[in-house]
Design a protein around this motif. Structure first.
Motif, PDB file in Angstrom:
ATOM      1  N   ASN A  42      34.915  44.745  45.832  1.00 26.97           N
ATOM      2  CA  ASN A  42      35.171  44.639  44.386  1.00 26.97           C
ATOM      3  C   ASN A  42      34.982  43.176  44.010  1.00 26.97           C
ATOM      4  N   GLU A  72      37.925  48.421  39.505  1.00 29.37           N
ATOM      5  CA  GLU A  72      39.071  48.980  40.226  1.00 29.37           C
ATOM      6  C   GLU A  72      38.908  50.487  40.400  1.00 29.37           C
ATOM      7  N   THR A 109      38.911  42.625  47.457  1.00 27.79           N
ATOM      8  CA  THR A 109      38.793  42.305  46.040  1.00 27.79           C
ATOM      9  C   THR A 109      38.637  40.804  45.894  1.00 27.79           C
TER      10      THR A 109
END
Length: 472
Positions: A55, A64, A85
């Motif tokens: 991500n 997300e 992330t």
């Protein structure tokens, strides 16, 4: 589609029975189909799969949702899934990097780390045939050569990993239908509709426009990649053979005779120069067509006999009479001090061997009271001296401005620089060419060229010094 997928994998030898594979899954239809296809053959092939998702943090809630979609899908297939992330916007602002290049760097670093943690040496990517067509057209627009027109490869090594692209012969439409047939969930990246990136402009504007003139343009570009790739592989094999047969490595230089280079077909000339540069450079930033062409033309018979080009990264290409050389220039700190970038070594009595490392020459010394067979004063790379006439210690050093030698057999002295020119010593070798001198600064010998008339050996029982020089 599963059958076609297996056939491509077997033909291209993308993996072996029992391999561990990290699958890069973005959440789009291509990568989700790839994960499902690999899972479909994993039991029979005993493949151990790990899904990996990055991500990048560019699209907030949408990113997300992609992450959660990938995780749930992997769980449904009973496959492990590793995610990360990143805050790429902050990273880009801090480092002022190109967005796509920085994202790719971070993504591939995570994929490699994931592979290492899971004992895998293969990373599977979801690039498909339409991606290939876009890539070839983009490179064609930018002026790529045959290598660039071959597009993406089915597999290639990158660092300690092997990247594979099992979908490279499957079209986007087929992958979308596969997802529909098997109820595979996927997300659509909203940024794909933006024309901020060159690839998106090619996909959304340029390809559709050109397809007015060739409705099968995408297939034609894919075929071009196949043909160019096969021909490029063959040419690369031939170039590798040439590298082994006509290119020599000497004193850290790669060199080829101008005659050997220019008698090749022009396509092989360019490829050979490019291959030499790839051996010496870690990056491809310096491999421009214009630069390679300058080097190729410099080897032609009508070009100047001495020529130099600074390539970058301390790499230099020179033509020195009939030889083309590529080498990295030494920094001044890399050699013992004597003037600018020079060196000096003392020869203590009794010394048996010496390596004048900066020059690439080695010397052996034989101190004897008995004349050896022939007792030549000099024979190219062998010189003999009467020790009683030498002012010790002797030294081996690099050339200094104004150096002259009292040449054996000639009246008067001669400049070392002039002797280098007469003997066609390559200009790149002159600064570090070794000279033998005595403690009083008298120049005794230029190995391989001439010795001086001083300290000639005589057969009267005096101690003699035999010096042999080698340049390898």
């Amino acid at each position: 589609m599963v059958s076609a997928f297996q056939k491509v994998a077997e033909k291209k030898e993308l993996w072996r029975y029992g391999d561990a594979i990290v699958v890069a899954v973005s959440g789009g239809p291509d990568s989700m189909a790839l994960l499902h296809l690999l899972h479909s053959v994993s039991k029979e092939q005993r493949l151990r799969l790990v899904a990996a998702h990055v991500n990048h943090g560019f699209r907030g809630e949408e990113s997300e949702r992609e992450l959660q979609t990938v995780v749930r899908f992997a769980e449904g297939l009973e496959l492990p899934c590793e995610t990360v992330t990143l805050d790429m916007p902050a990273y880009l602002q801090e480092n002022r990097l190109n967005l796509q290049a920085a994202a790719r760097e971070k993504r591939y670093a995570f994929l490699r780390d994931t592979a290492e943690r899971n004992g895998a040496s293969i990373i599977a990517l979801a690039h498909h045939a339409d991606d290939q067509a876009e890539t070839v057209l983009m490179r064609l627009i930018r002026g790529a050569g045959l290598g660039g027109l071959s597009g993406m490869t089915d597999k290639r090594a990158e660092k300690n990993m092997e990247l594979i692209r099992p979908l490279l012969r499957m079209n986007k439409s087929g992958l979308l239908q596969y997802c529909e047939d098997y109820g595979i969930p996927y997300m659509v990246d909203s940024s794909n509709a933006k024309r901020d990136y060159f690839r998106n402009k090619v996909r959304l504007d340029i390809l559709p426009y050109l397809e007015q003139y060739n409705p099968r343009l995408s297939s034609s570009l894919q075929r071009l990649a196949e043909v160019a790739g096969a021909e490029g592989d063959y040419m690369e094999q031939q170039t590798e053979l040439l590298l082994e047969s006509i290119v020599s490595r000497r004193q850290g230089h790669l060199e080829v005779s101008c005659a050997d280079l220019t008698r090749l077909h022009v396509a092989l000339q360019r490829r050979l120069i490019k291959l030499i540069l790839r051996y010496l450079l870690q990056e491809n930033d310096y491999l421009s067509f214009e630069g390679i062409e300058k080097m190729r033309l410099a080897a032609l018979p009508e070009s100047p006999s001495t020529w130099r080009m600074d390539i970058g990264a301390n790499l230099v290409c020179v033509r020195e009479y009939g030889i083309m050389r590529w080498f990295r220039e030494r920094s001044d700190a890399a050699v013992p001090a004597l003037g600018a970038g020079g060196y000096v070594y003392k020869i203590a009595p009794g010394l048996q061997a010496l390596e004048a490392e900066p020059s690439g020459w080695t010397f052996t010394f034989h101190w004897s009271a008995e004349p050896e067979a022939g007792n030549e004063q000099t024979a190219g790379y062998l010189a003999c001296f009467d020790c009683s006439q030498l002012e010790l210690p002797l030294v081996i050093r690099s050339r200094l401005p104004g150096d002259r030698i009292q040449v054996l057999g000639l009246n008067g002295s001669k400049k070392v620089q002039d002797m280098f020119v007469d003997e066609k010593v390559p200009p790149s070798c002159r600064a570090l060419y070794p000279l033998l001198c005595d403690a009083g600064g008298r120049l005794l010998w230029i190995p391989g060229i001439r010795r001086s008339s001083h300290a000639l050996a005589v057969k009267d029982g005096r101690e003699l010094l035999y010096i042999t020089a080698r340049n390898e």
